[in-house]
Design a protein around this motif. Structure first.
Motif, PDB file in Angstrom:
ATOM      1  N   GLU A   2       0.930  -0.918   0.058  1.00 35.04           N
ATOM      2  CA  GLU A   2      -0.142  -0.079  -0.141  1.00 35.04           C
ATOM      3  C   GLU A   2       1.049   1.514  -0.131  1.00 35.04           C
ATOM      4  O   GLU A   2       0.713   2.241  -0.727  1.00 35.04           O
ATOM      5  N   THR A   5       2.539   2.451  -3.575  1.00 34.83           N
ATOM      6  CA  THR A   5       1.654   2.602  -4.556  1.00 34.83           C
ATOM      7  C   THR A   5       1.441   4.232  -3.918  1.00 34.83           C
ATOM      8  O   THR A   5       0.930   4.963  -5.480  1.00 34.83           O
ATOM      9  N   SER A  16       1.157   0.564 -12.272  1.00 31.27           N
ATOM     10  CA  SER A  16       0.432  -0.275 -12.215  1.00 31.27           C
ATOM     11  C   SER A  16       0.202  -1.811 -12.020  1.00 31.27           C
ATOM     12  O   SER A  16      -0.067  -2.182 -11.480  1.00 31.27           O
ATOM     13  N   TRP A  19       0.052  -1.876  -8.309  1.00 32.49           N
ATOM     14  CA  TRP A  19      -0.920  -1.970  -8.235  1.00 32.49           C
ATOM     15  C   TRP A  19      -1.326  -3.639  -8.463  1.00 32.49           C
ATOM     16  O   TRP A  19      -1.637  -4.801  -8.061  1.00 32.49           O
ATOM     17  N   LYS A  41      -9.810   0.548  -6.237  1.00 28.31           N
ATOM     18  CA  LYS A  41      -9.798   1.856  -5.029  1.00 28.31           C
ATOM     19  C   LYS A  41      -8.116   1.992  -6.450  1.00 28.31           C
ATOM     20  O   LYS A  41      -8.545   3.581  -6.245  1.00 28.31           O
ATOM     21  N   ALA A  42      -7.564   1.439  -6.880  1.00 27.11           N
ATOM     22  CA  ALA A  42      -6.618   1.712  -7.791  1.00 27.11           C
ATOM     23  C   ALA A  42      -7.545   2.241  -9.008  1.00 27.11           C
ATOM     24  O   ALA A  42      -6.782   3.246  -9.701  1.00 27.11           O
ATOM     25  N   THR A  43      -8.756   2.044  -9.201  1.00 23.58           N
ATOM     26  CA  THR A  43      -9.422   2.627 -10.193  1.00 23.58           C
ATOM     27  C   THR A  43     -10.231   3.555  -9.940  1.00 23.58           C
ATOM     28  O   THR A  43     -10.907   4.280 -11.916  1.00 23.58           O
ATOM     29  N   TRP A  70      -6.295   5.392 -12.788  1.00 29.60           N
ATOM     30  CA  TRP A  70      -7.058   5.070 -13.404  1.00 29.60           C
ATOM     31  C   TRP A  70      -7.481   5.157 -14.629  1.00 29.60           C
ATOM     32  O   TRP A  70      -7.940   4.527 -14.735  1.00 29.60           O
ATOM     33  N   LEU A  75      -4.611  -2.431 -15.243  1.00 28.95           N
ATOM     34  CA  LEU A  75      -5.738  -2.701 -14.259  1.00 28.95           C
ATOM     35  C   LEU A  75      -7.415  -2.930 -14.240  1.00 28.95           C
ATOM     36  O   LEU A  75      -7.726  -3.928 -13.293  1.00 28.95           O
TER      37      LEU A  75
END
Length: 228
Positions: A2, A5, A16, A19, A41-43, A70, A75
């Motif tokens: 985490e 990131t 990416s 993640w 959360k990533a996107t 995003w 991802l």
């Protein structure tokens, strides 16, 4: 991971990958819902931010990687695959529709989405995805989308919706360079032979012989003569 990131990376691919590694770690521990939560959360991007940046690729490229991750097709593809495996049809569709909305799809992703809907017997929804795809991508990126769209439509309805099928073929012909239309004309003529009128089929062959590239014209003339 985490914390990793939040590091400022030089490329979107690097971030990416971090993640993705986090997601894969959760999957290795059978933490399937956590894996989905990580991808969400990533996107995630708010509608306001998305609207502000859509269509402004040069401006986006100047932003820090963390603010534009995003847009990572990698991802989003992983997210769609995971939803397809672990989620519901509704949650999977929601991911694909968001991808389309954010313009992070590729022609192959559109084909995959249409195929998913077709397998679930959502045929008209599948055709709507193809329609969005051929409108979103120019030739040659739209090539496989057009071939799949026309093939699947004819396979599904055969001669039951001839006017709609004809409209689709005519639409395809107008959007595809003339020198690339040979396979479309052949499919169109075959449709008329199998389910329409012979005179219409001959008319399609005649048009094709006049419009396709010189290199393919001879073979089409032979085909035309044999049918005549």
């Amino acid at each position: 991971l985490e914390r990793a990131t939040k590091v400022e990376y030089r490329s979107m691919e690097d971030l990416s990958n971090v993640w993705c590694e986090w997601v894969e770690m959760e999957l290795r521990h059978d933490e399937f819902q956590k894996a989905l939560a990580v991808l969400h959360k990533a996107t995630y991007v708010s509608d306001k931010v998305a609207r502000a940046h859509l269509g402004k690729e040069k401006e986006m490229a100047s932003l820090p990687v963390g603010q534009r991750v995003w847009k990572s097709t990698k991802l989003w593809s992983m997210y769609a695959d995971l939803e397809e495996s672990l989620g519901s049809m509704e949650s999977t569709q929601a991911v694909y529709e968001r991808m389309i909305e954010l313009k992070v799809v590729t022609p192959q992703i559109m084909i995959n989405y249409a195929h998913l809907l077709e397998e679930s017997k959502h045929f008209e929804d599948s055709f709507r995805v193809y329609e969005k795809g051929v409108n979103a991508f120019e030739w040659p990126l739209s090539k496989e989308l057009w071939i799949a769209y026309l093939s699947k439509f004819v396979q599904r309805y055969e001669g039951k919706k001839m006017e709609r099928a004809r409209d689709l073929f005519e639409q395809a012909i107008t959007k595809i360079p003339a020198e690339e239309t040979r396979p479309i004309y052949l499919m169109y003529a075959q449709l008329e032979e199998d389910h329409g009128l012979v005179k219409n089929a001959m008319s399609v062959y005649d048009r094709a012989c006049k419009l396709v590239s010189a290199g393919e014209r001879h073979d089409l003339y032979i085909h035309y003569i044999n049918k005549a």
